[in-house]
Design an enzyme around this catalytic site. Structure first.
Site, PDB file in Angstrom:
ATOM      1  N   ASP A   1      -0.368   7.843  14.355  1.00  0.00           N
ATOM      2  CA  ASP A   1      -0.148   7.008  13.190  1.00  0.00           C
ATOM      3  C   ASP A   1      -0.245   7.596  12.493  1.00  0.00           C
ATOM      4  OD1 ASP A   1       0.916   5.401  11.256  1.00  0.00           O
ATOM      5  OD2 ASP A   1       0.981   4.028  13.149  1.00  0.00           O
TER       6      ASP A   1
ATOM      7  N   LYS B   1       5.860   5.141   4.180  1.00  0.00           N
ATOM      8  CA  LYS B   1       5.149   4.610   3.207  1.00  0.00           C
ATOM      9  C   LYS B   1       5.294   5.993   2.681  1.00  0.00           C
ATOM     10  CE  LYS B   1       2.361   0.818   4.782  1.00  0.00           C
ATOM     11  NZ  LYS B   1       2.953   0.379   4.616  1.00  0.00           N
TER      12      LYS B   1
ATOM     13  N   TYR C   1      -2.860  -0.891  13.114  1.00  0.00           N
ATOM     14  CA  TYR C   1      -1.355  -1.373  12.864  1.00  0.00           C
ATOM     15  C   TYR C   1      -0.328   0.004  12.841  1.00  0.00           C
ATOM     16  CZ  TYR C   1       2.536  -3.258   9.809  1.00  0.00           C
ATOM     17  OH  TYR C   1       3.887  -4.094  10.521  1.00  0.00           O
TER      18      TYR C   1
END
Length: 303
Positions: free
Chosen positions: A103, A130, A27
């Protein structure tokens, strides 16, 4: 999303190619190309399959601008990459002049230098988010100086423009800096030690209840997979009993413990031994309430 988008743009301009490859189950935000399993400009690679992924990259090597991978598949269930797999990606992409993008939005917490330090595999570009925002929205990307030079406006119009009203948003930058100052190598080591013990206790609790489960994760990351089979990639997660997992999620919630409904989570510096012990105790209480017929169906399904 913006970090991923800009890393892909950089790879395309740098290589002069348009097609990219992503790993199944990864994701990377809400960019169409990285959300779908198939897209005109996207090739999908199997995770932790060295030979299979290498064959696909080699067959399209001259066309690929980038290979995008999470060193730990987060949304798919905290599934760590295997070092030989990442080493293969590094060697193969370098051989074909493909930009390798990690990522690390989820995996950066596994070591002071992120998963790339843990696995000792250095990508060309890294996407972050995040954690580095200290609770505020923040994304970042960076890497090789010759690629990042495409965004440099100091000599005039850059090769790639980077507009945005919230670029370097001051509140998020201050919160992120404070977070990273507190998240020292010593603190991360403590989190990882706690996380390893936590995953072991989760596995023990399911074994005591006679419920087949695989506990995946790395460092302070963890995930529950209700299956007897090893979980090494996204297809393996499809064997997990989602109904029973949701029952366990609701049971924990009713006892005052909230985790992600998918059974994934991570420890933070605010969580200590007292909270971990309580989690283990509550989980055992919840598992004792599982309907025996559900276990019977699980065992029958597994065979």
């Amino acid at each position: 999303t913006e970090a991923t988008l800009n890393a892909i743009r950089a790879a395309r301009v740098f290589t002069g190619r348009t097609t990219m490859a992503k790993v199944e189950g990864g994701y990377h935000g809400t960019v169409d190309e990285v959300m779908a399993s198939s897209h005109p400009n996207v090739t999908v690679l199997p995770f932790n399959d060295v030979a299979g992924a290498r064959d696909i990259i080699e067959s399209q090597g001259g066309q690929l601008a980038a290979v995008l991978v999470e060193p730990v598949l987060g949304s798919a269930g905290m599934i760590p990459a295997e070092r030989p797999y990442l080493e293969m990606l590094r060697e193969t992409t370098r051989r074909f002049g493909i930009v390798l993008i990690f990522d690390e939005v989820v995996s950066v917490r596994v070591a002071y230098g992120g998963a790339q330090e843990y696995f000792d595999v250095l990508p060309d570009l890294t996407c972050l988010g995040k954690l580095i925002g200290g609770g505020f929205p923040l994304g970042a990307f960076g890497g090789r100086s010759d690629i990042m030079a495409l965004f440099d406006p100091s000599g005039g119009q850059p090769a790639i423009s980077h507009p945005g009203s919230h670029n370097a948003y001051p509140v998020a930058m201050v919160a992120g800096a404070a977070t990273l100052e507190l998240l020292t190598p010593v603190v991360i080591d403590q989190l990882n030690t706690r996380g390893q013990a936590f995953r072991h206790d989760l596995a023990t609790a399911f074994a005591e209840a006679g419920i087949p489960a695989q506990i995946t994760g790395l460092g302070s990351l963890f995930a529950l997979h209700l299956t007897e089979q090893p979980v090494r990639g996204y297809p393996d997660t499809l064997r997990s009993l989602s109904d029973l997992r949701h029952e366990i999620f609701l049971g924990l919630y009713n006892e005052g413990i909230l985790i992600d409904p998918r059974g994934v989570g991570n420890l933070s510096t605010a969580i200590g031994e007292e909270e971990i012990d309580r989690f283990g105790s509550v989980l055992r209480t919840v598992l004792r309430r599982v309907d025996p017929s559900v276990l019977f169906r699980l065992q029958g399904w597994a065979t």
